[in-house]
Design a protein around this motif. Structure first.
Motif, PDB file in Angstrom:
ATOM      1  N   LEU A 100       0.060  -1.180   0.062  1.00  0.00           N
ATOM      2  CA  LEU A 100      -0.344  -0.018   0.207  1.00  0.00           C
ATOM      3  C   LEU A 100       0.686   1.265   0.211  1.00  0.00           C
ATOM      4  N   ARG A 103      -0.900   6.674   3.215  1.00  0.00           N
ATOM      5  CA  ARG A 103      -1.914   7.740   3.479  1.00  0.00           C
ATOM      6  C   ARG A 103      -1.484   8.721   4.498  1.00  0.00           C
ATOM      7  N   GLU A 105      -3.830   9.994   7.077  1.00  0.00           N
ATOM      8  CA  GLU A 105      -4.186  10.013   7.695  1.00  0.00           C
ATOM      9  C   GLU A 105      -4.140   8.717   8.808  1.00  0.00           C
ATOM     10  N   ASN A 209      -2.091  -0.582  11.180  1.00  0.00           N
ATOM     11  CA  ASN A 209      -2.997   0.121   9.769  1.00  0.00           C
ATOM     12  C   ASN A 209      -3.560  -1.320   9.268  1.00  0.00           C
ATOM     13  N   LEU A 210      -4.617  -2.212   9.074  1.00  0.00           N
ATOM     14  CA  LEU A 210      -4.913  -3.248   8.838  1.00  0.00           C
ATOM     15  C   LEU A 210      -5.914  -2.902   6.993  1.00  0.00           C
ATOM     16  N   PRO A 211      -5.675  -3.606   5.999  1.00  0.00           N
ATOM     17  CA  PRO A 211      -6.802  -3.334   5.050  1.00  0.00           C
ATOM     18  C   PRO A 211      -8.237  -3.505   5.897  1.00  0.00           C
ATOM     19  N   TYR A 212      -8.930  -2.357   5.259  1.00  0.00           N
ATOM     20  CA  TYR A 212     -10.970  -2.125   6.305  1.00  0.00           C
ATOM     21  C   TYR A 212     -11.212  -1.399   5.242  1.00  0.00           C
ATOM     22  N   VAL A 213     -10.692  -2.146   3.524  1.00  0.00           N
ATOM     23  CA  VAL A 213     -12.084  -1.269   2.337  1.00  0.00           C
ATOM     24  C   VAL A 213     -12.570  -2.023   2.797  1.00  0.00           C
ATOM     25  N   LEU A 225      -6.337   2.423  -5.961  1.00  0.00           N
ATOM     26  CA  LEU A 225      -7.240   0.855  -5.074  1.00  0.00           C
ATOM     27  C   LEU A 225      -6.849  -0.151  -6.056  1.00  0.00           C
ATOM     28  N   ALA A 232      -3.583  -5.367   0.774  1.00  0.00           N
ATOM     29  CA  ALA A 232      -3.087  -4.819   1.831  1.00  0.00           C
ATOM     30  C   ALA A 232      -4.675  -3.896   2.253  1.00  0.00           C
ATOM     31  N   LEU A 233      -6.188  -4.129   0.890  1.00  0.00           N
ATOM     32  CA  LEU A 233      -6.806  -3.211   1.035  1.00  0.00           C
ATOM     33  C   LEU A 233      -7.952  -4.098   1.301  1.00  0.00           C
ATOM     34  N   GLU A 263      -5.994   1.747  12.829  1.00  0.00           N
ATOM     35  CA  GLU A 263      -6.458   2.982  11.794  1.00  0.00           C
ATOM     36  C   GLU A 263      -7.412   1.948  11.359  1.00  0.00           C
TER      37      GLU A 263
HETATM   38  N1  GLN Z   1      -7.033   4.494   3.997  1.00  0.00           N
HETATM   39  C1  GLN Z   1      -6.931   4.158   2.485  1.00  0.00           C
HETATM   40  C2  GLN Z   1      -8.512   3.687   2.393  1.00  0.00           C
HETATM   41  O1  GLN Z   1      -9.389   4.540   2.161  1.00  0.00           O
HETATM   42  C3  GLN Z   1      -7.506   2.278   2.900  1.00  0.00           C
HETATM   43  C4  GLN Z   1      -6.068   1.720   4.064  1.00  0.00           C
HETATM   44  C5  GLN Z   1      -6.764   0.645   4.475  1.00  0.00           C
HETATM   45  O2  GLN Z   1      -7.235  -0.659   4.206  1.00  0.00           O
HETATM   46  N2  GLN Z   1      -5.780   0.620   5.479  1.00  0.00           N
HETATM   47  O3  GLN Z   1      -8.064   4.083   0.282  1.00  0.00           O
END
Ligand code: GLN
Length: 304
Positions: A100, A103, A105, A209-213, A225, A232-233, A263
């Protein structure tokens, strides 16, 4: 200027203008900025220099490299992959398709981990084990290692950076080495906290900061993306599959008075709080908001 690389009549300023027009037509969200970064890249100069040298000539080889980069950007490839690096938290980090792209944030994640680590360093002499889970490019680990270089060297802090992807860990190793902190960080291939106990002490501080999408957003592939590693997403249907999996590991793996900083994405706080409420034992959960006003970090700890 040499005979092999004659000026073909293009100035840096004109090149920026033409590139920005091309990218605007291709619906890039930031055409002017992208154009400046790419022209700067082929000239090996930063944006400030470029603004002050709009008349600087672009040699033919630079112009042709630029044309290739602009077309790749027009097709959607992230500028960070085209340049091969990204500025983040005052660092210049190598970026490519192994991980990734850092970012803005995620800078907040470093800030909260630094504050807590600093507090613990001042509180007593105990060893502090910090885990950057899912380190990816190694961004968070590099930032922490630089901030705590002395405490790491003195053995006051043990810093582990793990990832389930060996490719990502290779990139993390390169970034750590480029800042001269590779010897201060233990890199581990690990699915979340699975290697705790076997190869590492229980963490006092977890930073992740794990994948969280949500999967459908990864499928839609907006912005970067479509180019970054799905692993990673993609956090499954609501984006929180992996975050919830890490939460369920905390009761066994986190040190008794440990803290985890996770995160999260916009609108996910309530679901994460609900998941913390289901953990065995008594846990507290608080939310930190980022500069854009989004709920961004969840802090999880045991209630003694
Ligand atoms: N903040 C990222 C995004 O919205 C997501 C990164 C993540 O999954 N850790 O693209």
């Amino acid at each position: 200027m040499t005979a092999e690389a004659p000026v073909v009549g293009v100035s840096a300023g004109a090149a920026v203008h033409a590139a920005a027009e091309r990218l605007r037509a291709a619906k890039s969200p930031s055409p002017r900025l992208d154009a400046e970064l790419l022209v700067g890249h082929v000239l090996d100069r930063d944006r400030a220099w470029l603004l002050a040298h709009e008349d600087a000539p672009l040699a033919a080889d630079a112009a042709s490299r630029l044309a290739g980069l602009v077309e790749r950007r027009a097709a959607g490839e992230p500028v960070a992959y085209l340049r091969g690096f990204k500025e983040w938290y005052g660092l210049t980090l190598r970026t490519d398709r192994r991980a990734l792209i850092p970012r803005p944030e995620t800078e907040l994640l470093v800030d909260v981990a630094v504050a807590e680590t600093t507090r613990r360093l001042a509180a007593d002499d105990r060893l502090i084990t910090v885990w950057d889970v899912g380190t990816g490019s190694g961004a968070v680990a590099v930032a922490l290692a630089r901030r705590f270089r002395t405490a790491l060297a003195l053995g006051r802090i043990h810093l582990v950076a793990s990832d389930v992807s060996p490719d990502a860990l290779e990139l993390a190793a390169e970034n750590l080495a480029s800042y001269g902190v590779d010897r201060l960080v233990a890199l581990q291939v690990s699915d979340l906290l699975d290697s705790v106990g076997a190869e590492a002490a229980p963490p006092d501080i977890v930073v992740a900061n794990l994948p969280y999408v949500p999967q459908r957003d990864v499928d839609a592939g907006a912005g970067s993306l479509a180019w970054e590693p799905r692993a990673a997403l993609d956090g499954g249907p609501d984006g929180l599959d992996i975050v919830r999996r890490l939460l369920t590991r905390l009761p066994d793996r986190l040190a008794a008075d440990g803290l985890a900083y996770l995160e999260i994405g916009v609108g996910q706080a309530a679901a994460v709080e609900a998941a913390v409420g289901l953990l065995p034992g008594s846990w507290s959960c608080s939310i930190t908001t980022d500069l854009a006003g989004h709920e961004r970090i969840v802090t999880v700890s045991r209630i003694p």
